[in-house]
Scaffold this active site. Structure first.
Site, short mmCIF file in Angstrom:
data_model
loop_
_atom_site.label_atom_id
_atom_site.label_comp_id
_atom_site.label_asym_id
_atom_site.label_seq_id
_atom_site.Cartn_x
_atom_site.Cartn_y
_atom_site.Cartn_z
CE LYS A 189 -4.27 0.93 2.40
NZ LYS A 189 -4.99 0.52 3.46
O1 G3P Z 1 -8.52 1.33 4.22
C1 G3P Z 1 -9.04 2.69 4.54
C2 G3P Z 1 -9.54 3.09 6.02
O2 G3P Z 1 -8.75 2.44 7.08
C3 G3P Z 1 -9.63 4.39 6.28
O3 G3P Z 1 -10.75 4.19 6.89
O4 G3P Z 1 -12.08 5.04 8.94
O5 G3P Z 1 -9.99 5.96 8.96
O6 G3P Z 1 -11.44 6.81 7.47
P1 G3P Z 1 -11.01 5.72 8.16
#
Ligand code: G3P
Length: 309
Positions: free
Chosen positions: A125
């Site tokens: 990633k």
């Molecule tokens: O895969 C991306 C994710 O972990 C981001 O999520 O909830 O931190 O916006 P969030």
């Protein structure tokens, strides 16, 4: 809300050309009935959350990031690496995204090679941009350069922190295997920054210049993503826009919808042509639940007592 008949036929045609996601075990005659269903990943670094989801057969991949590894209890990079290695082994042959922490291209490539050695199912990633934001001496194109270098080395990549379709296209152009648009964070931003005097979603179109320049001088999303369309969720509109652009040009980079906030976004993303959804484990735990299912079960269980001898 989204009307399925608005989905262009070529999104469907693109899906047909995509790989089989649910494998049938060798020697089994009962083929997997959802072989071409979208991939569903768990967005977590916590192995205890992954086990039950894998056992239930509802995930065929995992995505992690430094925040999720920290939340899972990692207190050093060495510890994070050991935890990530365990996830890679548990999930094989299904893909697991592991995020780089280095910020300079050469170091990122070495780190990617080290992580990729954990298994054939490792996907590296790479944040698409933001390097100049964390250190003004860094090359702003670091992410794209690393994506391209890893493509040349046959290492699968997931371009992360995608917030508009231009970033997605350029990541694909650089050779990314997956792009991860963060739909929930887009919706969060809109919720916090929209201005009442402008159309709903305007904050996603006009990004305020926080450095004191002319207000609304930057346009980072299209008006379609920001304000229009039948879809109410700007994040879902972004997924749709990327899926249409990729379908228009036969781009096989997979659209990995990320940063989910609620269950409604799940079918909406699928109707829009997302190839993969990565969903936080707590949201995945509830996918078999519905108040009417609960009510139905209570009455079935109650009535089945009539058969107890
Ligand atoms: O895969 C991306 C994710 O972990 C981001 O999520 O909830 O931190 O916006 P969030």
């Amino acid at each position: 809300m989204l009307k399925p008949d608005q989905i262009p036929a070529h999104i469907g045609a693109r899906r047909q050309s995509m790989p089989i996601n649910n494998l049938t075990d060798k020697g089994k005659s009962l083929k997997h009935p959802a072989a071409k269903a979208p991939k569903i990943f768990a967005d977590t670094g916590t192995i205890e959350e992954i086990h039950p989801l894998r056992e239930a057969g509802i995930i065929n991949g995992v995505t992690t990031n430094p925040t999720l590894m920290k939340r899972a209890g990692a207190t050093s990079w060495q510890m994070a690496k050991e935890m990530m290695q365990e996830i890679v082994t548990l999930m094989a042959p299904y893909p697991v995204s592991l995020e780089l922490t280095e910020l300079q291209a050469e170091k990122m490539i070495s780190q990617a090679e080290e992580l990729a050695a954990y298994g054939d199912n490792v996907v590296i990633k790479v944040p698409v941009g933001g390097y100049g934001a964390v250190d003004s001496t860094l090359d702003r194109h670091t992410g794209l350069k690393v994506l391209h270098a890893l493509w040349r080395r046959d290492i699968q990549t997931n371009a992360t922190l995608i917030f508009n379709s231009t970033q997605a296209l350029f990541a694909a152009q650089a050779g990314a295997s997956y792009v991860s648009p963060f739909l929930g964070r887009l919706a969060d931003y809109m919720y916090k920054h929209d201005r009442v005097e402008m159309p709903a979603g305007n904050a996603l179109y006009y990004l305020e210049d926080h450095k004191g320049g002319k207000e609304n001088s930057r346009t980072d999303n299209t008006p379609y993503v920001a304000t229009s369309g039948a879809r109410m969720d700007a994040g879902v509109r972004l997924i749709h826009e990327i899926a249409v652009i990729f379908a228009n040009y036969d781009v096989t980079t997979e659209v990995l919808a990320a940063s989910f906030r609620n269950g409604v976004q799940i079918p909406e993303c699928l109707l829009c042509g997302a190839d993969i959804l990565t969903i936080p484990a707590p949201l995945l735990m509830g996918v078999a639940d519905h108040p009417l299912t609960d009510e139905g079960m209570r009455s079935f269980v109650e009535d089945s007592k009539a058969f107890a001898s």
